[in-house]
Design an enzyme around this catalytic site. Sequence first.
Site, PDB file in Angstrom:
ATOM      1  N   GLY A  11     -59.778 -99.239  80.226  1.00  0.00           N
ATOM      2  CA  GLY A  11     -59.484-100.361  80.758  1.00  0.00           C
ATOM      3  C   GLY A  11     -60.045-100.263  82.398  1.00  0.00           C
ATOM      4  O   GLY A  11     -59.904 -99.329  83.052  1.00  0.00           O
ATOM      5  N   ARG A  72     -64.709 -98.523  75.608  1.00  0.00           N
ATOM      6  CA  ARG A  72     -64.013 -97.704  74.831  1.00  0.00           C
ATOM      7  C   ARG A  72     -64.748 -97.200  73.752  1.00  0.00           C
ATOM      8  O   ARG A  72     -65.197 -98.112  72.886  1.00  0.00           O
ATOM      9  CB  ARG A  72     -62.726 -98.621  73.920  1.00  0.00           C
ATOM     10  N   ASP A 103     -55.385 -92.559  80.947  1.00  0.00           N
ATOM     11  CA  ASP A 103     -54.991 -91.259  80.162  1.00  0.00           C
ATOM     12  C   ASP A 103     -56.066 -90.893  78.877  1.00  0.00           C
ATOM     13  O   ASP A 103     -56.020 -89.959  78.713  1.00  0.00           O
ATOM     14  CB  ASP A 103     -53.562 -91.139  79.797  1.00  0.00           C
ATOM     15  N   THR A 126     -56.412 -97.059  86.933  1.00  0.00           N
ATOM     16  CA  THR A 126     -55.965 -98.032  85.990  1.00  0.00           C
ATOM     17  C   THR A 126     -54.795 -98.679  86.736  1.00  0.00           C
ATOM     18  O   THR A 126     -54.061 -98.243  87.796  1.00  0.00           O
ATOM     19  CB  THR A 126     -55.121 -97.128  84.848  1.00  0.00           C
ATOM     20  N   ASP A 128     -52.072 -99.922  85.631  1.00  0.00           N
ATOM     21  CA  ASP A 128     -50.676 -99.580  85.131  1.00  0.00           C
ATOM     22  C   ASP A 128     -49.692 -98.687  85.866  1.00  0.00           C
ATOM     23  O   ASP A 128     -48.680 -98.563  85.883  1.00  0.00           O
ATOM     24  CB  ASP A 128     -50.655 -99.154  83.538  1.00  0.00           C
ATOM     25  N   ASP A 130     -49.474 -95.515  85.537  1.00  0.00           N
ATOM     26  CA  ASP A 130     -48.866 -94.725  84.282  1.00  0.00           C
ATOM     27  C   ASP A 130     -49.206 -93.268  84.515  1.00  0.00           C
ATOM     28  O   ASP A 130     -49.055 -92.648  83.367  1.00  0.00           O
ATOM     29  CB  ASP A 130     -48.872 -95.271  83.093  1.00  0.00           C
ATOM     30  N   ARG A 172     -48.831-102.057  80.105  1.00  0.00           N
ATOM     31  CA  ARG A 172     -48.592-101.521  78.956  1.00  0.00           C
ATOM     32  C   ARG A 172     -47.264-100.584  78.694  1.00  0.00           C
ATOM     33  O   ARG A 172     -46.291-101.668  78.876  1.00  0.00           O
ATOM     34  CB  ARG A 172     -49.712-100.070  78.674  1.00  0.00           C
TER      35      ARG A 172
HETATM   36  P1  ATP Z   1     -56.441 -97.861  80.311  1.00  0.00           P
HETATM   37  O1  ATP Z   1     -55.230 -97.025  80.330  1.00  0.00           O
HETATM   38  O2  ATP Z   1     -56.768 -98.380  81.702  1.00  0.00           O
HETATM   39  O3  ATP Z   1     -56.738 -98.529  79.214  1.00  0.00           O
HETATM   40  P2  ATP Z   1     -57.846 -95.317  79.205  1.00  0.00           P
HETATM   41  O4  ATP Z   1     -58.717 -94.546  79.902  1.00  0.00           O
HETATM   42  O5  ATP Z   1     -56.609 -94.797  78.821  1.00  0.00           O
HETATM   43  O6  ATP Z   1     -57.501 -96.452  80.273  1.00  0.00           O
HETATM   44  P3  ATP Z   1     -58.637 -95.761  76.557  1.00  0.00           P
HETATM   45  O7  ATP Z   1     -59.481 -96.595  75.909  1.00  0.00           O
HETATM   46  O8  ATP Z   1     -57.316 -95.128  75.898  1.00  0.00           O
HETATM   47  O9  ATP Z   1     -58.488 -96.063  78.033  1.00  0.00           O
HETATM   48  O10 ATP Z   1     -59.599 -94.423  76.357  1.00  0.00           O
HETATM   49  C1  ATP Z   1     -61.209 -94.502  77.082  1.00  0.00           C
HETATM   50  C2  ATP Z   1     -61.938 -93.678  76.224  1.00  0.00           C
HETATM   51  O11 ATP Z   1     -61.501 -92.084  76.148  1.00  0.00           O
HETATM   52  C3  ATP Z   1     -61.806 -93.901  74.791  1.00  0.00           C
HETATM   53  O12 ATP Z   1     -62.562 -95.204  74.473  1.00  0.00           O
HETATM   54  C4  ATP Z   1     -62.455 -92.703  74.266  1.00  0.00           C
HETATM   55  O13 ATP Z   1     -63.933 -92.875  74.312  1.00  0.00           O
HETATM   56  C5  ATP Z   1     -61.931 -91.875  75.017  1.00  0.00           C
HETATM   57  N1  ATP Z   1     -60.836 -90.983  74.237  1.00  0.00           N
HETATM   58  C6  ATP Z   1     -59.555 -91.540  74.226  1.00  0.00           C
HETATM   59  N2  ATP Z   1     -58.804 -90.593  73.610  1.00  0.00           N
HETATM   60  C7  ATP Z   1     -59.782 -89.465  73.086  1.00  0.00           C
HETATM   61  C8  ATP Z   1     -59.420 -88.307  72.341  1.00  0.00           C
HETATM   62  N3  ATP Z   1     -58.489 -87.810  71.484  1.00  0.00           N
HETATM   63  N4  ATP Z   1     -60.784 -87.715  72.042  1.00  0.00           N
HETATM   64  C9  ATP Z   1     -61.902 -87.975  72.532  1.00  0.00           C
HETATM   65  N5  ATP Z   1     -62.031 -89.043  73.253  1.00  0.00           N
HETATM   66  C10 ATP Z   1     -61.112 -89.957  73.614  1.00  0.00           C
END
Ligand code: ATP
Length: 323
Positions: A11, A72, A103, A126, A128, A130, A172
């Site tokens: 995000g 994503r 995360d 982020t 959030d 978090d 979230r």
């Molecule tokens: P926000 O919390 O603001 O949404 P975020 O970084 O947590 O941000 P996610 O969509 O959960 O957002 O993760 C971003 C990207 O990280 C995913 O689209 C994916 O490409 C990668 N990712 C997440 N989990 C994994 C995993 N277990 N293995 C490999 N890549 C991952």
Amino acid sequence: VKKIAVLTSGGDSPGMNAALRAVVRTANYYNIECYGVREGYNGLIHDDFLKMGPRSVKNIINQGGTILKSARSMEFKTKEGRQKAYDNCVKYGIEALVCIGGDGTFTGAKIFNEEFGIKVIGVPGTIDNDIFGTDNTIGYDTALNTAMDAIDKIRDTATSHNRVFFVEVMGRDAGFIALNSGLATGALDILIPEKKDSMDELFANFRNAEKTGKASSIVVVAEGEKLANIYELAEQTKKEFPDYDIRVAILGHIQRGGSPSCADRVLASRLGYGAVVGLMEGQNNVMAGMRSNDIVYTEIEEAIKKHNEINKDLLLISEILAI
Ligand code: ATP
């Protein structure tokens, strides 16, 4: 390190551009070649790299969103996807990755590092808030101010019509935006996932407000609230208080946009700088964060697994001040 790449993932949040700018300029300052990767991990897989110099990041410190774009990436969750990403890193001679995101982004970075040995460092971007290992995440302060401004506006109409407003804010599974924006706007009640809420308690607060002559009220609800969703909360309240004129407002994605606040620009600049300097000092598989005004490095594993505690004082204060 001689060559690094930087990406924004997950995000988006206000201040990601300021962090990117800081990474690119710090790297260039120390004669480290720096590549930007478009659309998060997708760009690594699909060879979407661009060499970045100090002028590549001009006029972006004040811009919301991310000029590199975010994504994503489902492909990065597969071994084949990460293999392609690694092959491209080898092609460009990338030794380390700066990953700006939440995360999920850090989870991907950690897996990639452990699989292929490319160094990684996270920067928490982020709204959030978090992420463990930093007092604030980049974008949180801006989102908080956006939520506060919006709730202030809702209050104007709530008071003019003697209405009760349930306002949902983002976050979230975390209640930081709800708690702080609720306190800052004088909400009657604040419902967050970190505390056990009950309808009885909420109704008691409404009754109490009536007794003290309150004609309109705002209840701030975190999107991760467990008691009920915001429409159910409004419905149940209407059943209990048929005379109330009740409305629901979901603030949504406006909280993710806009020009970053001063606090977010400064935080992003410091953490972007901290990420590059950390890599130069041999840090790896860690996140750069800010604690008590100092840059600190936390193992990514820890940053993902642990959680920042909600400040119990804020909860108490918001209750006391809402009488
Ligand atoms: P926000 O919390 O603001 O949404 P975020 O970084 O947590 O941000 P996610 O969509 O959960 O957002 O993760 C971003 C990207 O990280 C995913 O689209 C994916 O490409 C990668 N990712 C997440 N989990 C994994 C995993 N277990 N293995 C490999 N890549 C991952």
